[in-house]
Motif scaffolding. Structure first.
Motif, PDB file in Angstrom:
ATOM      1  N   PRO A 248      33.839  38.862  39.634  1.00 23.67           N
ATOM      2  CA  PRO A 248      32.985  38.243  40.638  1.00 23.67           C
ATOM      3  C   PRO A 248      32.998  39.081  41.904  1.00 23.67           C
ATOM      4  O   PRO A 248      34.030  39.655  42.252  1.00 23.67           O
ATOM      5  CB  PRO A 248      33.633  36.887  40.883  1.00 23.67           C
ATOM      6  CG  PRO A 248      34.472  36.635  39.686  1.00 23.67           C
ATOM      7  CD  PRO A 248      34.861  37.957  39.131  1.00 23.67           C
ATOM      8  N   GLY A 249      31.870  39.165  42.521  1.00 24.71           N
ATOM      9  CA  GLY A 249      31.821  39.902  43.772  1.00 24.71           C
ATOM     10  C   GLY A 249      31.450  41.354  43.597  1.00 24.71           C
ATOM     11  O   GLY A 249      31.067  42.016  44.548  1.00 24.71           O
ATOM     12  N   THR A 250      31.537  41.876  42.380  1.00 21.01           N
ATOM     13  CA  THR A 250      31.138  43.265  42.149  1.00 21.01           C
ATOM     14  C   THR A 250      29.633  43.376  42.374  1.00 21.01           C
ATOM     15  O   THR A 250      28.890  42.445  42.099  1.00 21.01           O
ATOM     16  CB  THR A 250      31.431  43.677  40.692  1.00 21.01           C
ATOM     17  OG1 THR A 250      32.681  43.122  40.325  1.00 21.01           O
ATOM     18  CG2 THR A 250      31.430  45.190  40.554  1.00 21.01           C
ATOM     19  N   SER A 251      29.228  44.523  42.885  1.00 20.77           N
ATOM     20  CA  SER A 251      27.786  44.720  43.102  1.00 20.77           C
ATOM     21  C   SER A 251      27.073  44.779  41.759  1.00 20.77           C
ATOM     22  O   SER A 251      27.537  45.397  40.795  1.00 20.77           O
ATOM     23  CB  SER A 251      27.553  46.010  43.882  1.00 20.77           C
ATOM     24  OG  SER A 251      26.212  46.391  43.735  1.00 20.77           O
ATOM     25  N   GLN A 252      25.935  44.123  41.702  1.00 19.27           N
ATOM     26  CA  GLN A 252      25.160  44.104  40.456  1.00 19.27           C
ATOM     27  C   GLN A 252      23.833  44.814  40.675  1.00 19.27           C
ATOM     28  O   GLN A 252      22.833  44.491  40.061  1.00 19.27           O
ATOM     29  CB  GLN A 252      24.901  42.653  40.014  1.00 19.27           C
ATOM     30  CG  GLN A 252      26.149  41.824  39.795  1.00 19.27           C
ATOM     31  CD  GLN A 252      26.885  42.169  38.519  1.00 19.27           C
ATOM     32  OE1 GLN A 252      26.531  43.127  37.836  1.00 19.27           O
ATOM     33  NE2 GLN A 252      27.920  41.412  38.205  1.00 19.27           N
ATOM     34  N   ALA A 253      23.855  45.839  41.510  1.00 20.84           N
ATOM     35  CA  ALA A 253      22.606  46.508  41.866  1.00 20.84           C
ATOM     36  C   ALA A 253      21.863  47.009  40.636  1.00 20.84           C
ATOM     37  O   ALA A 253      20.634  46.887  40.541  1.00 20.84           O
ATOM     38  CB  ALA A 253      22.901  47.656  42.827  1.00 20.84           C
ATOM     39  N   LEU A 314      22.348  36.734  38.501  1.00 23.76           N
ATOM     40  CA  LEU A 314      23.070  37.837  39.130  1.00 23.76           C
ATOM     41  C   LEU A 314      23.509  37.482  40.545  1.00 23.76           C
ATOM     42  O   LEU A 314      24.600  37.833  40.987  1.00 23.76           O
ATOM     43  CB  LEU A 314      22.192  39.090  39.150  1.00 23.76           C
ATOM     44  CG  LEU A 314      21.933  39.698  37.774  1.00 23.76           C
ATOM     45  CD1 LEU A 314      20.897  40.804  37.855  1.00 23.76           C
ATOM     46  CD2 LEU A 314      23.244  40.227  37.174  1.00 23.76           C
ATOM     47  N   GLU A 315      22.635  36.750  41.219  1.00 26.03           N
ATOM     48  CA  GLU A 315      22.978  36.315  42.562  1.00 26.03           C
ATOM     49  C   GLU A 315      24.248  35.454  42.517  1.00 26.03           C
ATOM     50  O   GLU A 315      25.172  35.630  43.321  1.00 26.03           O
ATOM     51  CB  GLU A 315      21.810  35.517  43.142  1.00 26.03           C
ATOM     52  CG  GLU A 315      21.891  35.286  44.634  1.00 26.03           C
ATOM     53  CD  GLU A 315      20.609  34.632  45.178  1.00 26.03           C
ATOM     54  OE1 GLU A 315      20.595  34.292  46.363  1.00 26.03           O
ATOM     55  OE2 GLU A 315      19.626  34.458  44.405  1.00 26.03           O
ATOM     56  N   LEU A 316      24.266  34.558  41.544  1.00 25.80           N
ATOM     57  CA  LEU A 316      25.434  33.689  41.421  1.00 25.80           C
ATOM     58  C   LEU A 316      26.685  34.480  41.052  1.00 25.80           C
ATOM     59  O   LEU A 316      27.775  34.230  41.556  1.00 25.80           O
ATOM     60  CB  LEU A 316      25.169  32.599  40.384  1.00 25.80           C
ATOM     61  CG  LEU A 316      24.186  31.511  40.829  1.00 25.80           C
ATOM     62  CD1 LEU A 316      23.751  30.656  39.642  1.00 25.80           C
ATOM     63  CD2 LEU A 316      24.839  30.644  41.905  1.00 25.80           C
ATOM     64  N   VAL A 317      26.499  35.431  40.157  1.00 27.95           N
ATOM     65  CA  VAL A 317      27.662  36.228  39.742  1.00 27.95           C
ATOM     66  C   VAL A 317      28.174  37.046  40.921  1.00 27.95           C
ATOM     67  O   VAL A 317      29.366  37.102  41.215  1.00 27.95           O
ATOM     68  CB  VAL A 317      27.294  37.171  38.579  1.00 27.95           C
ATOM     69  CG1 VAL A 317      28.460  38.109  38.271  1.00 27.95           C
ATOM     70  CG2 VAL A 317      26.928  36.366  37.340  1.00 27.95           C
ATOM     71  N   GLU A 318      27.227  37.659  41.605  1.00 29.60           N
ATOM     72  CA  GLU A 318      27.592  38.567  42.674  1.00 29.60           C
ATOM     73  C   GLU A 318      28.270  37.828  43.826  1.00 29.60           C
ATOM     74  O   GLU A 318      29.209  38.322  44.427  1.00 29.60           O
ATOM     75  CB  GLU A 318      26.318  39.244  43.184  1.00 29.60           C
ATOM     76  CG  GLU A 318      26.544  40.595  43.800  1.00 29.60           C
ATOM     77  CD  GLU A 318      25.226  41.277  44.122  1.00 29.60           C
ATOM     78  OE1 GLU A 318      24.298  40.581  44.592  1.00 29.60           O
ATOM     79  OE2 GLU A 318      25.122  42.490  43.871  1.00 29.60           O
ATOM     80  N   ARG A 319      27.728  36.650  44.093  1.00 32.56           N
ATOM     81  CA  ARG A 319      28.231  35.952  45.275  1.00 32.56           C
ATOM     82  C   ARG A 319      29.232  34.850  44.948  1.00 32.56           C
ATOM     83  O   ARG A 319      29.597  34.057  45.786  1.00 32.56           O
ATOM     84  CB  ARG A 319      27.056  35.390  46.079  1.00 32.56           C
ATOM     85  CG  ARG A 319      26.234  36.521  46.692  1.00 32.56           C
ATOM     86  CD  ARG A 319      24.896  36.057  47.164  1.00 32.56           C
ATOM     87  NE  ARG A 319      25.025  35.175  48.313  1.00 32.56           N
ATOM     88  CZ  ARG A 319      23.992  34.545  48.868  1.00 32.56           C
ATOM     89  NH1 ARG A 319      22.769  34.709  48.369  1.00 32.56           N
ATOM     90  NH2 ARG A 319      24.175  33.746  49.875  1.00 32.56           N
TER      91      ARG A 319
END
Lengths: 333, 219, 531
Positions: A248-253, A314-319
């Protein structure tokens, strides 16, 4: 009055009622969870997504659901008009996708966390309707001469099409549930929401690819561009699956870029299909034949719909915030 | 035998003339055909043409209240005058123009012999009797000049008259055919399916719906 | 060719000795001319008919479109005189492929050795495996739209385009076949189901046998001939070849009638591809002092062994609206009785297909074969939209008495009119009974009522310049080269020693591509060819 006019009026009316029943769209305001939210953007009172990650992702999910519902609305109208509404049940997806669209659009403008029961119910109905439609279509294919053959998969009721409504419903339901989830660690069905949604949308992409692949195979992949929707979305699905495995928190660009690419493909697909219609005999001047016999204009955006669902995931995963790591994205005012 | 009736009320294939179902070439060809009037004849003389008209009325009868009538005899005369052949002829028959001239004269002669009047003046019953005898090869008077009457009936009268009749838009409307179709073809091909630009058949109790649909085929 | 488009074409002078004159531009001649030109030969292909532009010249009208047919006078006799013209002879650039029903089926492999393996007819001097590869090539060149898997015969590559949607008439065939417990399939057709270059996909207008006005049909006119032009071939239309000249045992060119006068085109090689009436007619008309019985006729078989295929049908009434005028006429087929030899009291086989007659054809059928006229006819015709039928393409046997000869009567060019003599043998009649009986049961099982049999129709032409291994019993060898004159070739349905139970165009085209390869090979070896 022409039956088509009546149908359009009924569908629009149902949508309007849904909108009203879902209550007046809420605007930016304090979130019940308090505290962790970005300052209101003073220049713009409307259109900004909810500051809570859950609300923001939910709105994104509603965008996804809107696109899918819209695609189903136009696609099923066209195809069922072609099928002359031979069976009364053929009116169903038009009404249901219309209320789903209204409900999703309503949600898309709703920045509040906290679910709407009405919207949730409508989306659940959409999900179920899609499944029933799938059953109907499967039955239609099977009863034809030749049974479950390629010939009937090509030309009988398209077996995968109703599932787009189910996808709309699923994403819509997810949107409402996400609104209710804890913004710090949103969960869906007792699992981390981001991961679940990433994997689910990956599967949805693969399913949509299968449908496009079948129909483009029917078209013999006569134009190389017809290969794009069977190659790009599976790559996107792979990116989503990969994203689900990351911390979690890793960039998913990269995964986000893939989703935007699939999304753009869905929009470009409409243009490609319009070109396909032009290549039919008589082109656009023979639209009464070619709009229904040519490549379906409303179909490709369903890819965009699913891809937006992927973005929400992805937003949920990232944040997704573990308590140990402070949220970088929201500096104090 | 089903009685002849108006199965496609209100349907006129010509209503589609200016839709995408007809291309320019088709419009030109059909306009030319529609310009043939029932009395036009260039190849046959007056007596032979009158006989041909009478024969045509028995082979492909038309409703008495129909206006305008399909000019079947004139269309056959047109074919003979323009020298369009079929691509073959039976060994027992002369060239088509000769065969028609001889055969019509012979039919008239048979009518004179049997009833003392030209073929075109006979009643339907007598005309049918002669045509049936012709079909069976039973007419062998000297006017036939050795041409077998059954061959003349089966290989000239029938194909030429029937093709002429069913090449006319009025006959297309009568049988509910979609008519010319290019660039627009058809979309709905399954059982009991029709495109909005096709003739709607009238079923008992639903005549008005069919009529309303048929008025829309040219939209 | 797009609307209004002009295409440049090379033109040879009459005095120029070109490598190949090809007489006829249909399935055989057009395909061969293209392939020869692409191999680098100079080629002029002659056709008696005009070079149509389908988008501009074709009307949606049965009567008008008879301009595509060979309607010059021919005399028919015998016990079962053939109907010529509309369904078996074309007079246009592109030949009969301009108005064929586009059915693209392969021969059953055993038919190439019918005498040895099946006990009837004659063996072909061709090997089926080699033919299989040429079929692949033609299917690719025409982008045949066919089923994903084909139920009969040895494995073949997947058709390049997918099969078309079935119309109700085709579904009737499917229902009947399923009720009878036999396999069926969507018919492989030479009309595209998706865009291809300038060809839009088929719009199901149903006028296939009257010329395709959209260019969806992959006829020789829209496939091989544009390629031939690009490769430098000339297509000389409205040019009726009346005689092939010979000198010293070799062909030297052709006399042809064009723009009001007779002219002579010199050539190193002549290929005759006029189909099974005009080909023997031309060979016979070319008789001279060197070859008093006609060219390539030392066997005496030019014009003999004329074959057709049965095209008999059963028709019935359905409660449902069928409207078989929509879509290509033969969207479904069963080859069951081509591949199943048990239960037959005859040699040969047949396939049968769904049908879609347009009004004048249907009127002719109801009045001719069904014998209706008067009120009976016009009221029966009103059932048009409720009728479906099944029609065979069946294999009749070669007989020497069935033949093409010349009469004393002259046509518009002053050339002798041909006489076409045809009679069934007992085997043909047994096959007819079997086919009609089986189809009648199938149609009834599919829900047809008031079923009746159409017994008078035949289709396709073969055999009048048959190929073989022995100069005494054949006119040309396996390479389609005449035994008697080394630079004279025949390339069309005339070379078939047996007819098989499927439509011929694909096989004719495969043979044409093979012939081209054989010519190339022999030219390389310095034999014949360029000489």
């Amino acid at each position: 009055m022409h039956p088509v006019t009546v149908l359009a009026a009924v569908a629009a009316g149902a949508g309007l009622l849904t909108w009203i029943a879902a209550g007046r769209s809420k605007r930016l305001g304090p979130a019940p969870h308090g505290g962790r939210q970005a300052p209101p953007d003073r220049g713009r009172a409307y259109g900004r997504r909810g500051a809570e990650v859950t609300a923001s992702a939910a709105q994104r999910l509603n965008h996804a659901s809107s696109l899918l519902a819209g695609s189903v609305l136009f696609d099923s109208s066209l195809e069922h008009y072609r099928g002359q509404f031979f069976n009364r049940a053929m009116y169903t997806p038009i009404i249901v996708s219309s209320i789903t669209l209204a409900s999703s659009l309503h949600g898309a403008g709703d920045t509040d966390p906290g679910r709407s029961g009405m919207r949730h119910a409508v989306q659940a109905v959409a999900g179920a309707t899609g499944l029933v439609g799938f059953g109907f279509h499967a039955w239609n294919v099977g009863k034809r001469e030749g049974g479950y053959s390629f010939q009937n998969l090509f030309y009988a009721a398209p077996i995968g099409a109703p599932m787009a409504l189910t996808l709309a419903g699923l994403l819509g339901v997810a949107a409402e549930r996400v609104r209710d989830a804890d913004p710090d660690a949103p969960r869906l069905a007792a699992l981390p929401a981001g991961k679940v949604l990433a994997l689910a949308t990956a599967a949805m992409l693969l399913g949509t690819t299968a449908e496009a692949g079948l129909l483009h195979f029917r078209g013999a992949f006569q134009n190389p561009a017809m290969l794009i929707p069977v190659t790009l979305p599976p790559l996107g699905a792979a990116a989503l699956a990969l994203a689900a495995t990351r911390e979690p928190g890793t960039s998913q660009a990269d995964a986000k870029a893939a989703m935007w690419a699939v999304s753009a493909m869905g929009v470009a697909g409409v243009a490609f299909h319009a070109y396909g219609v032009a290549r039919m005999m008589g082109g656009w001047s023979n639209w009464r034949q070619n709009l229904i016999d040519g490549p379906p204009l409303p179909a490709p955006p369903s890819f965009s719909g699913v891809a937006l669902g992927g973005l929400a995931a992805l937003e949920l995963v990232e944040r997704h915030r573990s308590l140990s790591s402070p949220r970088r994205l929201h500096a104090p005012p | 035998m089903h009685p002849r009736k108006d199965h496609f009320p209100g349907y006129d294939v010509l209503a589609k003339r200016d839709t995408p179902s007809w291309n320019a070439k088709t419009r030109a060809v059909i306009d030319e055909r529609l310009a043939i009037t029932p009395e036009t004849h260039r190849f046959l003389d007056k007596a032979a043409f009158a006989t041909l008209q009478a024969v045509a009325e028995r082979i492909v009868p038309q409703p008495s209240d129909r206006t305008p009538l399909v000019p079947v005899a004139a269309m056959v005369d047109h074919k003979l005058a323009s020298g369009e052949h079929d691509g073959y002829r039976y060994a027992g028959l002369p060239e088509q123009g000769e065969a028609w001239r001889c055969g019509l004269k012979a039919l008239d002669a048979e009518a004179q012999k049997a009833f003392g009047a030209p073929f075109s003046d006979l009643g339907a019953w007598a005309q049918d009797g002669l045509l049936k005898a012709c079909e069976k090869g039973g007419l062998t008077g000297p006017a036939w000049d050795g041409m077998p009457s059954d061959l003349f009936f089966k290989k000239r009268i029938i194909p030429d008259l029937v093709r002429a009749y069913y090449a006319h838009p009025t006959a297309w409307s009568e049988i509910g055919w979609g008519g010319p179709a290019s660039p627009r073809g058809y979309v709905r091909m399954g059982f009991d399916r029709r495109d909005p630009w096709e003739a709607a058949e009238s079923y008992p109790g639903h005549e008005d719906e069919a009529y309303a649909e048929n008025l829309r085929v040219g939209r | 060719m797009r609307m209004g488009e002009w295409v440049p074409m090379r033109q040879f002078r009459d005095g120029e000795e070109i490598d190949f004159v090809v007489v006829g531009t249909g399935a055989g001649g057009g395909t061969l001319a293209c392939s020869l030109a692409e191999q680098g030969f100079t080629v002029a292909a002659f056709d008696a008919g005009p070079y149509w532009r389908p988008l501009e010249d074709f009307a949606s009208d049965e009567m008008h479109q008879s301009k595509l047919y060979w309607t010059d006078e021919r005399i028919v006799d015998g016990e079962n005189p053939l109907q010529m013209g509309s369904n078996n002879s074309g007079k246009s650039v592109g030949g009969s492929t301009v108005h064929y029903a586009m059915v693209a089926l392969r021969f059953r492999p055993e038919w190439f050795k019918a005498r040895t393996l099946l006990g009837y007819g004659a063996d072909w001097p061709l090997d089926w495996r080699e033919m299989w590869s040429y079929y692949d090539q033609v299917e690719d060149d025409l982008k045949i739209s066919g089923p994903v898997t084909y139920p009969w015969g040895p494995k073949r590559p997947r058709y390049r385009y997918r099969a078309h949607e079935l119309n109700a008439a085709a579904k009737v065939l499917a229902r009947g076949a399923e009720a009878m417990g036999i396999a069926w399939t969507p018919t492989p057709l030479a009309t595209v189901s998706a865009p291809r270059g300038d060809s839009p996909p088929c719009v199901y207008r149903g006028f296939c046998t009257l010329g395709c006005s959209t260019n969806a049909k992959q006829s020789v006119l829209v496939t091989y001939l544009p390629r031939a032009l690009r490769a430098g071939a000339e297509i000389r239309d409205l040019a009726m070849v009346g005689r092939i000249e010979t000198k010293g045992g070799r062909a030297t060119g052709v006399h042809y009638y064009r723009e009001g006068r007779w002219r002579f085109q010199r050539a190193k090689n002549v290929v005759v591809a006029g189909y099974a009436i005009e080909t023997p007619r031309l060979l016979l008309m070319s008789a001279n002092r060197e070859f008093p019985d006609g060219l390539a006729n030392s066997s005496g078989l030019v014009g003999k062994n004329l074959m057709v295929q049965g095209n008999q049908a059963v028709w019935g009434d359905f409660d449902e609206e069928i409207r078989s005028y929509k879509g290509p006429p033969s969207l479904a087929v069963t080859e069951h009785w081509n591949y199943e030899d048990r239960g037959k009291d005859f040699f040969g086989g047949y396939c049968y297909m769904s049908q879609g007659p347009l009004p004048t054809l249907w009127g002719s059928t109801q009045s001719g074969a069904h014998g209706l006229w008067g009120e009976a006819l016009v009221s029966e015709m009103q059932r048009y939209n409720h009728v479906a039928g099944l029609k065979v393409v069946s294999e009749y046997l070669p007989q020497e008495r069935n033949q093409v000869t010349l009469t004393g009567e002259k046509d518009q060019y002053g050339l002798p009119i041909p006489r076409i003599t045809y009679s069934w043998c007992d085997n043909d009649k047994a096959l007819n009974r079997h086919g009609l009986g089986f189809m009648g049961q199938a149609l009834a099982a599919a829900g047809g009522r008031n079923i009746w049999e159409q017994r008078d129709d035949t289709c396709h032409l073969y055999g009048t310049a048959r190929m073989g291994d022995d100069p005494k019993t054949s006119v040309v060898n396996g390479d389609c080269r005449s035994w008697d004159i080394p630079n004279l070739w025949v390339c069309d349905g005339s070379v078939f020693p047996t007819a098989g139970g499927v439509n011929p165009s694909l096989t004719i085209q495969a043979i044409a591509l093979r012939t081209s390869d054989r010519i190339k090979a022999s030219a390389r070896d310095g034999v014949g060819g360029r000489a």
